[in-house]
Design an enzyme around this catalytic site. Sequence first.
Site, PDB file in Angstrom:
ATOM      1  N   TYR A  66     -58.806 -48.007  41.573  1.00 38.20           N
ATOM      2  CA  TYR A  66     -59.190 -49.204  42.330  1.00 38.20           C
ATOM      3  C   TYR A  66     -57.961 -49.936  42.880  1.00 38.20           C
ATOM      4  O   TYR A  66     -57.873 -50.239  44.078  1.00 38.20           O
ATOM      5  CB  TYR A  66     -60.031 -50.180  41.475  1.00 38.20           C
ATOM      6  CG  TYR A  66     -60.060 -51.523  42.147  1.00 38.20           C
ATOM      7  CD1 TYR A  66     -60.887 -51.730  43.237  1.00 38.20           C
ATOM      8  CD2 TYR A  66     -59.174 -52.540  41.779  1.00 38.20           C
ATOM      9  CE1 TYR A  66     -60.858 -52.923  43.937  1.00 38.20           C
ATOM     10  CE2 TYR A  66     -59.140 -53.730  42.462  1.00 38.20           C
ATOM     11  CZ  TYR A  66     -59.980 -53.920  43.535  1.00 38.20           C
ATOM     12  OH  TYR A  66     -59.927 -55.084  44.237  1.00 38.20           O
ATOM     13  N   TRP A 106     -54.200 -64.703  48.642  1.00 42.09           N
ATOM     14  CA  TRP A 106     -53.636 -63.353  48.762  1.00 42.09           C
ATOM     15  C   TRP A 106     -54.146 -62.617  50.010  1.00 42.09           C
ATOM     16  O   TRP A 106     -53.779 -61.480  50.250  1.00 42.09           O
ATOM     17  CB  TRP A 106     -53.934 -62.542  47.502  1.00 42.09           C
ATOM     18  CG  TRP A 106     -55.358 -62.641  47.050  1.00 42.09           C
ATOM     19  CD1 TRP A 106     -56.385 -61.867  47.465  1.00 42.09           C
ATOM     20  CD2 TRP A 106     -55.891 -63.568  46.109  1.00 42.09           C
ATOM     21  NE1 TRP A 106     -57.544 -62.250  46.848  1.00 42.09           N
ATOM     22  CE2 TRP A 106     -57.278 -63.295  46.000  1.00 42.09           C
ATOM     23  CE3 TRP A 106     -55.347 -64.617  45.339  1.00 42.09           C
ATOM     24  CZ2 TRP A 106     -58.129 -64.020  45.159  1.00 42.09           C
ATOM     25  CZ3 TRP A 106     -56.200 -65.325  44.507  1.00 42.09           C
ATOM     26  CH2 TRP A 106     -57.563 -65.028  44.421  1.00 42.09           C
ATOM     27  N   ARG A 107     -55.023 -63.286  50.768  1.00 41.87           N
ATOM     28  CA  ARG A 107     -55.482 -62.655  52.013  1.00 41.87           C
ATOM     29  C   ARG A 107     -54.582 -63.000  53.184  1.00 41.87           C
ATOM     30  O   ARG A 107     -54.834 -62.583  54.309  1.00 41.87           O
ATOM     31  CB  ARG A 107     -56.925 -63.086  52.315  1.00 41.87           C
ATOM     32  CG  ARG A 107     -57.917 -62.412  51.392  1.00 41.87           C
ATOM     33  CD  ARG A 107     -59.350 -62.741  51.745  1.00 41.87           C
ATOM     34  NE  ARG A 107     -60.257 -61.971  50.908  1.00 41.87           N
ATOM     35  CZ  ARG A 107     -61.522 -62.311  50.661  1.00 41.87           C
ATOM     36  NH1 ARG A 107     -62.022 -63.423  51.192  1.00 41.87           N
ATOM     37  NH2 ARG A 107     -62.275 -61.561  49.900  1.00 41.87           N
ATOM     38  N   GLU A 152     -54.340 -58.503  42.469  1.00 45.18           N
ATOM     39  CA  GLU A 152     -55.296 -57.471  42.063  1.00 45.18           C
ATOM     40  C   GLU A 152     -55.338 -57.261  40.563  1.00 45.18           C
ATOM     41  O   GLU A 152     -56.402 -57.072  39.984  1.00 45.18           O
ATOM     42  CB  GLU A 152     -54.988 -56.144  42.771  1.00 45.18           C
ATOM     43  CG  GLU A 152     -55.275 -56.154  44.263  1.00 45.18           C
ATOM     44  CD  GLU A 152     -56.729 -56.490  44.580  1.00 45.18           C
ATOM     45  OE1 GLU A 152     -57.608 -56.271  43.736  1.00 45.18           O
ATOM     46  OE2 GLU A 152     -56.975 -56.988  45.695  1.00 45.18           O
ATOM     47  N   THR A 158     -62.165 -60.032  36.351  1.00 49.35           N
ATOM     48  CA  THR A 158     -61.989 -61.482  36.292  1.00 49.35           C
ATOM     49  C   THR A 158     -62.507 -62.113  37.573  1.00 49.35           C
ATOM     50  O   THR A 158     -62.268 -61.590  38.661  1.00 49.35           O
ATOM     51  CB  THR A 158     -60.487 -61.810  36.134  1.00 49.35           C
ATOM     52  OG1 THR A 158     -60.001 -61.148  34.967  1.00 49.35           O
ATOM     53  CG2 THR A 158     -60.255 -63.300  36.003  1.00 49.35           C
ATOM     54  N   CYS A 196     -79.413 -61.487  54.552  1.00 48.80           N
ATOM     55  CA  CYS A 196     -78.580 -60.277  54.574  1.00 48.80           C
ATOM     56  C   CYS A 196     -78.667 -59.577  55.930  1.00 48.80           C
ATOM     57  O   CYS A 196     -79.759 -59.270  56.413  1.00 48.80           O
ATOM     58  CB  CYS A 196     -79.005 -59.313  53.472  1.00 48.80           C
ATOM     59  SG  CYS A 196     -78.114 -57.747  53.531  1.00 48.80           S
ATOM     60  N   ASP A 230     -65.066 -51.036  43.243  1.00 52.11           N
ATOM     61  CA  ASP A 230     -65.123 -51.976  42.121  1.00 52.11           C
ATOM     62  C   ASP A 230     -66.593 -52.296  41.845  1.00 52.11           C
ATOM     63  O   ASP A 230     -67.486 -51.707  42.446  1.00 52.11           O
ATOM     64  CB  ASP A 230     -64.327 -53.245  42.451  1.00 52.11           C
ATOM     65  CG  ASP A 230     -65.033 -54.094  43.487  1.00 52.11           C
ATOM     66  OD1 ASP A 230     -65.894 -53.570  44.193  1.00 52.11           O
ATOM     67  OD2 ASP A 230     -64.723 -55.293  43.579  1.00 52.11           O
ATOM     68  N   CYS A 249     -74.609 -59.962  48.129  1.00 54.53           N
ATOM     69  CA  CYS A 249     -75.338 -58.940  47.363  1.00 54.53           C
ATOM     70  C   CYS A 249     -74.979 -59.089  45.891  1.00 54.53           C
ATOM     71  O   CYS A 249     -74.438 -58.185  45.258  1.00 54.53           O
ATOM     72  CB  CYS A 249     -75.003 -57.543  47.885  1.00 54.53           C
ATOM     73  SG  CYS A 249     -76.153 -56.259  47.338  1.00 54.53           S
ATOM     74  N   TYR A 260     -57.696 -59.730  28.288  1.00 52.23           N
ATOM     75  CA  TYR A 260     -57.194 -58.374  28.585  1.00 52.23           C
ATOM     76  C   TYR A 260     -55.677 -58.411  28.752  1.00 52.23           C
ATOM     77  O   TYR A 260     -55.146 -58.160  29.834  1.00 52.23           O
ATOM     78  CB  TYR A 260     -57.872 -57.796  29.825  1.00 52.23           C
ATOM     79  CG  TYR A 260     -59.300 -57.379  29.588  1.00 52.23           C
ATOM     80  CD1 TYR A 260     -59.676 -56.772  28.395  1.00 52.23           C
ATOM     81  CD2 TYR A 260     -60.276 -57.574  30.546  1.00 52.23           C
ATOM     82  CE1 TYR A 260     -60.991 -56.371  28.169  1.00 52.23           C
ATOM     83  CE2 TYR A 260     -61.591 -57.184  30.327  1.00 52.23           C
ATOM     84  CZ  TYR A 260     -61.935 -56.591  29.141  1.00 52.23           C
ATOM     85  OH  TYR A 260     -63.225 -56.202  28.929  1.00 52.23           O
TER      86      TYR A 260
END
Length: 356
Positions: free
Chosen positions: A116, A20-21, A33, A39, A198, A134, A188, A78
């Site tokens: 979101y 999806w990118r 999304e 998920t 990092c 998120d 992270c 869900y």
Amino acid sequence: MNFANELVQWYQENKRDLPWRHTTDPYVIWLSEIILQQTRVEQGMPYFNRFLAHYPTVTDFANATEDDILKLWQGLGYYSRGRNMLKTAQLVQAQFNGKFPSAYEDLIKLKGIGDYTASAISSFAANEAHAVLDGNVFRVLARYFGINEPINSTKGIKQFKLLANDVLNRNQPSIHNQAMMEFGAMLCKPKNPACGTCPVRIGCEAFKTNATTYLPVKLKTVKVKERFFNYFLTFKNGEVLMNKRTGSDIWNGLYDLPLIESDDLLTISEILELEKTKIYFGSKVTVKEVYGLQKHVLTHQRLIIRFIWLENEPHFMEADWFYTNVENLKKLALPKIIFLFLTNFFKFENNSLFSI
DNA sequence: GTCCCGTCCT
DNA sequence: AGGACGGGAC
């Protein structure tokens, strides 16, 4: 270089190649999304591919039935997400002429789309300057800026929302948003974050004070309710008796078996003595086999499940009960635990779950 | 146990 | 504002 720009650079060097990118089509982004709400990417990926293959456009989606959608959604959990998607697809078809909106103000009105998702779609598809917030972003912000305010309190959400939009790079909101989330998911992380590699650890409050373990702060843990599900397996002319779940309980819209729920763990004879059992199956009941107990853990409930195979046919049928043959059974959307039981019982070679 | 590219209902 | 909603991975 500031915090946000560092993360964008990290993102461009370390991002995963996710399907999806590669698109700015708001419909495709919406699909991804909603599936990815609560998920993990690895869990959602096969579902995204299946949905896109079945419904290449929102018009195709709008023409599906709720049973179709829930069957494709089976196992993802869900299920209101799937039901809401159908409503939204139908509304987009009717009111937006099948052209999926990409403006935050349009998106936020749609079923299943909250702050979101509206921020994500509008920034990814139209580069609108809305910061996503998120679980990842909460964590990254709480740690980097050393914020103790609980991320699930009203005050905390307000504070983080302001901060997220404050650090948002308004020249490239799409990449910025994806960078924040990817950084939270890959580096992270909730446990054992990779602080050693990092790029922003020098400026990170949690790193400086050794507090990554304690941030972000979250209020209360959900209390888990224990429920006892006594399922009945009965046949007539080789067809199995099923139930369609309705109302506001778990698995709404999915199919299971005739059920008597009890407050405690009962013995088989106690179950057969229940008034409800007698109403359904009469006072003379013949048990052919018992399967269980099985435990099934959901976020808010722990289900203790038993399957009782009866020789009897019901004296009384609930409105949502019906008989079905095994072939048709495979087409029904089933809760995971029911799917596993029936698959095993009938020895399906069931690949319908992942066939496209 | 906690968390996951949250939202809806009351 | 609080609670409900699945399932899997760690």
